[in-house]
Design a protein around this motif. Sequence first.
Motif, PDB file in Angstrom:
ATOM      1  N   HIS A 119       0.766  -1.116   0.226  1.00  0.00           N
ATOM      2  CA  HIS A 119       0.283   0.371  -0.020  1.00  0.00           C
ATOM      3  C   HIS A 119       1.536   1.430   0.014  1.00  0.00           C
ATOM      4  CE1 HIS A 119      -3.172   2.911   0.592  1.00  0.00           C
ATOM      5  NE2 HIS A 119      -2.971   3.559   1.927  1.00  0.00           N
ATOM      6  N   TYR A 120       1.888   1.187   1.327  1.00  0.00           N
ATOM      7  CA  TYR A 120       2.803   2.509   1.089  1.00  0.00           C
ATOM      8  C   TYR A 120       4.267   2.489  -0.228  1.00  0.00           C
ATOM      9  CZ  TYR A 120       0.477   3.859   4.970  1.00  0.00           C
ATOM     10  OH  TYR A 120      -0.509   4.204   6.174  1.00  0.00           O
ATOM     11  N   GLY A 121       4.327   1.499  -0.650  1.00  0.00           N
ATOM     12  CA  GLY A 121       5.411   1.277  -2.204  1.00  0.00           C
ATOM     13  C   GLY A 121       6.418   0.710  -1.703  1.00  0.00           C
ATOM     14  N   LEU A 122       6.199  -0.171  -0.813  1.00  0.00           N
ATOM     15  CA  LEU A 122       7.563  -0.459   0.213  1.00  0.00           C
ATOM     16  C   LEU A 122       7.750  -1.487   0.018  1.00  0.00           C
ATOM     17  CD1 LEU A 122       7.195   2.151   3.716  1.00  0.00           C
ATOM     18  CD2 LEU A 122       8.652   2.014   1.392  1.00  0.00           C
ATOM     19  N   TYR A 123       9.222  -2.162   0.034  1.00  0.00           N
ATOM     20  CA  TYR A 123       9.291  -3.710   0.199  1.00  0.00           C
ATOM     21  C   TYR A 123      10.485  -4.163   0.651  1.00  0.00           C
ATOM     22  CZ  TYR A 123      13.184  -2.744  -3.048  1.00  0.00           C
ATOM     23  OH  TYR A 123      14.430  -2.382  -3.705  1.00  0.00           O
ATOM     24  N   ILE A 124      10.589  -5.692   1.071  1.00  0.00           N
ATOM     25  CA  ILE A 124      11.901  -6.054   1.546  1.00  0.00           C
ATOM     26  C   ILE A 124      12.683  -6.275   0.730  1.00  0.00           C
ATOM     27  CG2 ILE A 124      12.190  -8.106   2.981  1.00  0.00           C
ATOM     28  CD1 ILE A 124       9.748  -7.333   4.917  1.00  0.00           C
ATOM     29  N   ASN A 125      14.176  -5.938   0.675  1.00  0.00           N
ATOM     30  CA  ASN A 125      14.835  -6.595  -0.113  1.00  0.00           C
ATOM     31  C   ASN A 125      16.199  -7.879   0.869  1.00  0.00           C
ATOM     32  OD1 ASN A 125      17.134  -6.694  -2.025  1.00  0.00           O
ATOM     33  ND2 ASN A 125      17.150  -3.946  -1.622  1.00  0.00           N
ATOM     34  N   GLU A 126      15.266  -8.562  -0.046  1.00  0.00           N
ATOM     35  CA  GLU A 126      16.113  -9.645   1.268  1.00  0.00           C
ATOM     36  C   GLU A 126      17.371 -10.168   0.297  1.00  0.00           C
ATOM     37  OE1 GLU A 126      13.964 -13.334   1.309  1.00  0.00           O
ATOM     38  OE2 GLU A 126      11.644 -12.238   2.193  1.00  0.00           O
ATOM     39  N   ASP A 127      17.112  -9.879  -0.359  1.00  0.00           N
ATOM     40  CA  ASP A 127      19.395  -9.855  -0.867  1.00  0.00           C
ATOM     41  C   ASP A 127      20.576  -9.391  -0.297  1.00  0.00           C
ATOM     42  OD1 ASP A 127      17.846 -11.336  -2.790  1.00  0.00           O
ATOM     43  OD2 ASP A 127      18.027  -9.804  -4.481  1.00  0.00           O
ATOM     44  N   ARG A 128      19.596  -7.852   0.961  1.00  0.00           N
ATOM     45  CA  ARG A 128      20.529  -8.032   2.016  1.00  0.00           C
ATOM     46  C   ARG A 128      20.265  -7.951   3.107  1.00  0.00           C
ATOM     47  NH1 ARG A 128      20.789  -1.072  -0.047  1.00  0.00           N
ATOM     48  NH2 ARG A 128      21.734  -1.585  -2.135  1.00  0.00           N
TER      49      ARG A 128
END
Length: 311
Positions: A119-128
């Motif tokens: 909804h807020y345009g965020l994502y978890i960058n699991e590669d880091r």
Amino acid sequence: MSSATAIELNSNGTSAASPKSSASLLVINTRNEVLMVLRNQTSWSGSFVFPGGNYDETQDTSFKATAVRETFEETGILLASESQRENSETKSAVIQEKISNLRRVIHMQQSALKYLLDHYGLYINEDRIYPFTEWVSPRELRRRWHTRFFVTFIDKDTTKITGARIPTSTESNREIAEVRFIHISEAIKSFNRKELSILTPQLYLLRTLSGIIGDSVISTNEEREKIRELALGDFGRMTLNPITIYPRPNVTKERTYLYEGDEARGGPKGCLHRNVNTFDQDGLLVEDKLYRTFDVFSSIDPRWLSKPARL
């Protein structure tokens, strides 16, 4: 896993509790400080640990997602990035408002984090987010966990609130009494001075990191690359299933935990991989001695590595 395969037996023939799946995250900032929380009203009340909690199949798509969600719920620090870049002048305020709203909704249990991130345009960058060993609680404990530890770094590309804080009484049941960043080496020294109570797995990982960064107060690229190398190598995939030994009969405050590879568990002669610990009358760890005679970068036995996760 079916109930038939989840049951284990202790040496006295009683059944051992099946471990719950959980995840925990080591967040290291630019000053080589690690994020820790003081547990309150939980199984580890009075101890400092890395933020984390149980895997929730209704919310989490992976154990990394569990670690990020629990870190956000407990400390207010969100390890997420923007899906789209915003104007730099308004970016900080917008992100701050988004995260404040996110946390309030999460603690009111009105929605799951994965939907709010979209909804807020965020994502978890699991590669880091990198694996950093798995631990299974000793068989004799009434409550047991299979915890996947991960490590990550806070840098300019990471979205977070300014300053960690504990949830307000309207946001949660106050499982966390304190949130702080503490230098990795200082955490160990504070434990040795009996100023902080820290659990065995956390101390094991802190001592491992201290062997890389020492007392350095600036997180250099070389140090971070060394930690990443350790995490992405055999060490990061290692699973520890400690066997508890009580050195003296009826003296339960003294315990030795034998890990995979120790000579007392069938490892090569002279190979030590164990903790010798002392607990106070309240069950808090007050003395921890780690004996590990192998090199964590080059001498991990393949048999100590975890099986591929289902998630």
